[in-house]
Design a protein around this motif. Structure first.
Motif, PDB file in Angstrom:
ATOM      1  N   ASP A  68      16.079  11.776  -0.058  1.00  0.00           N
ATOM      2  CA  ASP A  68      16.892  12.190   1.076  1.00  0.00           C
ATOM      3  C   ASP A  68      16.267  11.655   2.363  1.00  0.00           C
ATOM      4  N   ASP A  69      16.806  12.072   3.514  1.00  0.00           N
ATOM      5  CA  ASP A  69      16.308  11.561   4.791  1.00  0.00           C
ATOM      6  C   ASP A  69      14.859  11.933   5.045  1.00  0.00           C
ATOM      7  N   SER A  70      14.463  13.122   4.619  1.00  0.00           N
ATOM      8  CA  SER A  70      13.081  13.537   4.821  1.00  0.00           C
ATOM      9  C   SER A  70      12.126  12.596   4.100  1.00  0.00           C
ATOM     10  N   SER A  71      12.403  12.300   2.824  1.00  0.00           N
ATOM     11  CA  SER A  71      11.555  11.387   2.062  1.00  0.00           C
ATOM     12  C   SER A  71      11.685   9.951   2.560  1.00  0.00           C
ATOM     13  N   PHE A  72      12.884   9.560   2.964  1.00  0.00           N
ATOM     14  CA  PHE A  72      13.105   8.216   3.509  1.00  0.00           C
ATOM     15  C   PHE A  72      12.162   7.974   4.689  1.00  0.00           C
ATOM     16  N   MET A  73      12.162   8.913   5.645  1.00  0.00           N
ATOM     17  CA  MET A  73      11.331   8.734   6.827  1.00  0.00           C
ATOM     18  C   MET A  73       9.848   8.906   6.502  1.00  0.00           C
ATOM     19  N   HIS A  74       9.512   9.729   5.527  1.00  0.00           N
ATOM     20  CA  HIS A  74       8.121   9.865   5.089  1.00  0.00           C
ATOM     21  C   HIS A  74       7.601   8.513   4.593  1.00  0.00           C
ATOM     22  N   ALA A  83       0.829  -1.211   0.000  1.00  0.00           N
ATOM     23  CA  ALA A  83       0.000   0.000   0.000  1.00  0.00           C
ATOM     24  C   ALA A  83       0.864   1.262   0.000  1.00  0.00           C
ATOM     25  N   ALA A  84       1.954   1.241   0.768  1.00  0.00           N
ATOM     26  CA  ALA A  84       2.858   2.401   0.801  1.00  0.00           C
ATOM     27  C   ALA A  84       3.555   2.588  -0.543  1.00  0.00           C
ATOM     28  N   LEU A  85       3.972   1.487  -1.162  1.00  0.00           N
ATOM     29  CA  LEU A  85       4.666   1.576  -2.443  1.00  0.00           C
ATOM     30  C   LEU A  85       3.746   2.056  -3.558  1.00  0.00           C
ATOM     31  N   HIS A  86       2.461   1.809  -3.427  1.00  0.00           N
ATOM     32  CA  HIS A  86       1.529   2.336  -4.431  1.00  0.00           C
ATOM     33  C   HIS A  86       1.616   3.855  -4.484  1.00  0.00           C
ATOM     34  N   ARG A  87       1.769   4.484  -3.331  1.00  0.00           N
ATOM     35  CA  ARG A  87       1.895   5.935  -3.293  1.00  0.00           C
ATOM     36  C   ARG A  87       3.314   6.390  -3.630  1.00  0.00           C
ATOM     37  N   PHE A  88       4.289   5.651  -3.129  1.00  0.00           N
ATOM     38  CA  PHE A  88       5.697   6.004  -3.364  1.00  0.00           C
ATOM     39  C   PHE A  88       6.223   5.161  -4.531  1.00  0.00           C
ATOM     40  N   TYR A  89       5.480   5.120  -5.630  1.00  0.00           N
ATOM     41  CA  TYR A  89       5.762   4.159  -6.690  1.00  0.00           C
ATOM     42  C   TYR A  89       7.142   4.302  -7.334  1.00  0.00           C
ATOM     43  N   PRO A 143      -0.631   9.782  13.934  1.00  0.00           N
ATOM     44  CA  PRO A 143      -1.417   9.964  12.711  1.00  0.00           C
ATOM     45  C   PRO A 143      -0.607   9.606  11.472  1.00  0.00           C
ATOM     46  N   PRO A 144      -1.245   9.004  10.466  1.00  0.00           N
ATOM     47  CA  PRO A 144      -0.521   8.672   9.229  1.00  0.00           C
ATOM     48  C   PRO A 144      -0.073   9.929   8.508  1.00  0.00           C
ATOM     49  N   PRO A 145       1.069   9.878   7.846  1.00  0.00           N
ATOM     50  CA  PRO A 145       1.557  11.058   7.114  1.00  0.00           C
ATOM     51  C   PRO A 145       0.689  11.330   5.887  1.00  0.00           C
ATOM     52  N   PRO A 146       0.724  12.551   5.376  1.00  0.00           N
ATOM     53  CA  PRO A 146       0.039  12.851   4.111  1.00  0.00           C
ATOM     54  C   PRO A 146       0.737  12.147   2.957  1.00  0.00           C
ATOM     55  N   PRO A 147       0.089  12.025   1.792  1.00  0.00           N
ATOM     56  CA  PRO A 147       0.728  11.347   0.656  1.00  0.00           C
ATOM     57  C   PRO A 147       1.917  12.141   0.134  1.00  0.00           C
ATOM     58  N   PRO A 148       2.823  11.476  -0.586  1.00  0.00           N
ATOM     59  CA  PRO A 148       3.980  12.184  -1.141  1.00  0.00           C
ATOM     60  C   PRO A 148       3.580  13.104  -2.281  1.00  0.00           C
ATOM     61  N   PHE A 149       4.405  14.113  -2.503  1.00  0.00           N
ATOM     62  CA  PHE A 149       4.225  15.056  -3.607  1.00  0.00           C
ATOM     63  C   PHE A 149       5.212  14.646  -4.696  1.00  0.00           C
ATOM     64  N   LEU A 150       4.714  14.314  -5.887  1.00  0.00           N
ATOM     65  CA  LEU A 150       5.538  13.675  -6.909  1.00  0.00           C
ATOM     66  C   LEU A 150       5.853  14.542  -8.117  1.00  0.00           C
ATOM     67  N   GLN A 187       6.783  20.009   1.781  1.00  0.00           N
ATOM     68  CA  GLN A 187       7.604  19.158   2.632  1.00  0.00           C
ATOM     69  C   GLN A 187       7.469  17.688   2.238  1.00  0.00           C
ATOM     70  N   GLU A 188       6.336  17.317   1.645  1.00  0.00           N
ATOM     71  CA  GLU A 188       6.097  15.919   1.266  1.00  0.00           C
ATOM     72  C   GLU A 188       6.719  15.568  -0.088  1.00  0.00           C
ATOM     73  N   TYR A 189       7.442  16.492  -0.700  1.00  0.00           N
ATOM     74  CA  TYR A 189       8.091  16.224  -1.987  1.00  0.00           C
ATOM     75  C   TYR A 189       8.979  14.987  -1.886  1.00  0.00           C
ATOM     76  N   LEU A 190       8.786  14.027  -2.813  1.00  0.00           N
ATOM     77  CA  LEU A 190       9.565  12.790  -2.817  1.00  0.00           C
ATOM     78  C   LEU A 190      10.785  12.970  -3.711  1.00  0.00           C
ATOM     79  N   GLY A 191      11.950  12.914  -3.105  1.00  0.00           N
ATOM     80  CA  GLY A 191      13.197  13.063  -3.838  1.00  0.00           C
ATOM     81  C   GLY A 191      14.256  13.654  -2.934  1.00  0.00           C
ATOM     82  N   ASN A 192      15.338  14.099  -3.526  1.00  0.00           N
ATOM     83  CA  ASN A 192      16.378  14.805  -2.788  1.00  0.00           C
ATOM     84  C   ASN A 192      16.136  16.302  -2.898  1.00  0.00           C
TER      85      ASN A 192
END
Length: 440
Positions: free
Chosen positions: A169-175, A66-72, A196-203, A316-321
């Motif tokens: 980066d570490d922020s996205s890793f922990m997200h 389920a997490a990988l679906h969002r962080f595809y 509380p669950p985190p918001p979805p990543p920003f891609l 802040q939810e941006y996925l990447g470095n």
């Protein structure tokens, strides 16, 4: 103390319909030829591996999917662009095919869980059996993520996560990890409201503009350094007899350091738990390094979060470095000063360097890579992690981790990892704002 692999599962997920191929930004490119960020989360778990397989493992696997679906993007690979286009000629690719998956390893360990979860010095090799290896790159294409769950029968559980640094980066890793953990709490019937669950990543990678072509320029510099092509990835596993130890810097200690900085006339620079803890660690390492006194200047290198410093800011939810290097330099004699003088010298310099970023967070970006390379012969201290990421809030339904280790600092001598301490209630004299330091 051997760790035995019990099972290997393949966890897949489908990327969204609009997913597939994403470009690398100039923040990602410097990490193409490096290795993964590796963390291990240790939890109390008084059960055998059979109990894990019957009760927790199904929830861990389904919640990971389920997490990988969002962080595809983590499902796929980083590869050379067929068109030689963006990201300096590299891209992320996850298309929903059979190759898009993450391997989940299940293992059993006979090591001493209480000792591993303590803060004393230990051989890093004991911890490295708890994190999965990423396969070596093939034809310039690298897998991006792998996870491992290890049971210490009747004692504990380790969740090891490896994600290639080029992906985040570490922020996205922990997200990502906290999203997985929140999904697991729901799947196993736990209290999702506890954390509380985190918001979805920003891609949308278009938010990181590159009008000066920094991605391509950085890749050219990296290849020129290698002379005959891209540098090889770092060897897997730590060198022999490499030890790490953890230390706690309490809020009281941090406040006292801030007072010393203010009393010295350095109160005008940025003072924070990160600044004071970094200054303390830098001073201590300089004093125990027999070669320090022979160098006129001492150097510190760490990464600074840029999401909110860019114009316009990146979510802040941006996925990447989204990190830039920060360089600090002082006279070695000042760093080795008697009493607290060295810590004050270090803290003032670190605070001033961070404050200086307000003048332009991307100033000099085309020279960052070359400056890092030029500093390596001077043996700079470097810092990984940050109290901002609250690694001890990672709850898979097992409560707080008893210990979290950032193992990937082993690749660079003189590196310290930093995290906010797990005990934020004041127990055992540790108050909110305490910092855990792990020294290599």
């Amino acid at each position: 103390m051997a760790t035995k692999v019990v099972d290997k599962l393949t966890v897949a997920a489908s990327p969204p319909a609009d997913g597939g191929v994403l470009p690398l930004t100039f923040f990602d490119v410097p990490w193409i030829f490096t290795g993964p960020v590796e963390r291990v989360f240790l939890y109390t778990y008084p059960h055998a591996v059979e109990h894990l397989a019957a009760h927790l493992l199904p929830s861990l696997a389904s919640s990971l999917s389920a997490a990988l679906h969002r962080f595809y993007p983590l499902l796929g690979r980083v590869r050379p662009c067929s068109s030689g286009g963006g990201g300096g000629g590299y891209e992320f690719c996850s298309t929903g095919g059979d190759a898009d998956r993450v391997e989940l390893t299940v293992a059993e360990s006979g090591d001493d869980f209480e000792e591993l979860a303590g803060g004393g010095p230990m051989d890093v090799g004991r911890l490295y059996s708890l994190v999965p290896r990423l396969p070596r790159p093939e034809e310039g294409s690298s897998e991006l993520a792998a996870v491992q769950v290890t049971v210490f029968p009747g004692k504990g559980l380790a969740v090891g996560v490896s994600i290639h640094h080029v992906a985040c980066d570490d922020s996205s890793f922990m997200h990502f990890v906290k999203t997985w953990a929140a999904n697991c709490r729901v799947a196993s019937g736990g209290d999702v409201d506890a954390v509380p669950p985190p918001p979805p990543p920003f891609l949308d990678r278009g938010v990181v503009a590159d009008p000066d072509g920094l991605a391509a320029k950085t890749l050219v510099q990296m290849r020129q350094l290698a002379n005959s092509g891209p540098p090889p990835p770092p060897p897997s596993g730590p060198p022999p007899k490499l030890f790490m130890a953890s230390f706690t810097l309490t809020r009281d200690s941090i406040d006292k350091l801030k007072q010393r900085v203010t009393a010295s006339g350095g109160g005008g620079v940025l003072s924070s738990a990160f600044t004071e803890a970094s200054a303390n660690a830098w001073t201590c390492l300089a004093r125990v390094d027999a070669t320090s006194a022979a160098r006129e200047r001492a150097h510190l290198l760490f990464s600074v979060e840029c999401r909110r410093r860019l114009t316009p800011p990146v979510p802040q939810e941006y996925l990447g470095n989204c990190l830039r290097p920060c360089f600090v330099e002082v006279d070695t004699a000042g760093l080795l000063g008697s009493g607290a003088d060295g810590v004050v010298t270090a803290a003032v310099a670190i605070g001033a360097a961070i404050r200086g970023l307000d003048d332009g967070v991307l100033d000099g970006a085309d020279g960052w890579f070359q400056k890092i390379v030029s500093l390596m012969p001077h043996r700079p201290m470097s810092i990984g992690g940050s109290p901002l990421y609250a690694v001890y809030d990672t709850d898979f339904g097992l409560g707080q981790p008893t210990k979290v280790e950032l193992l990937s600092i082993d690749k660079t001598p003189g590196t310290v990892s930093m995290a906010r301490h797990r005990d934020r209630r004041g127990a055992a004299g540790v108050r909110h704002g305490a910092v855990q330091l792990m020294l290599r």
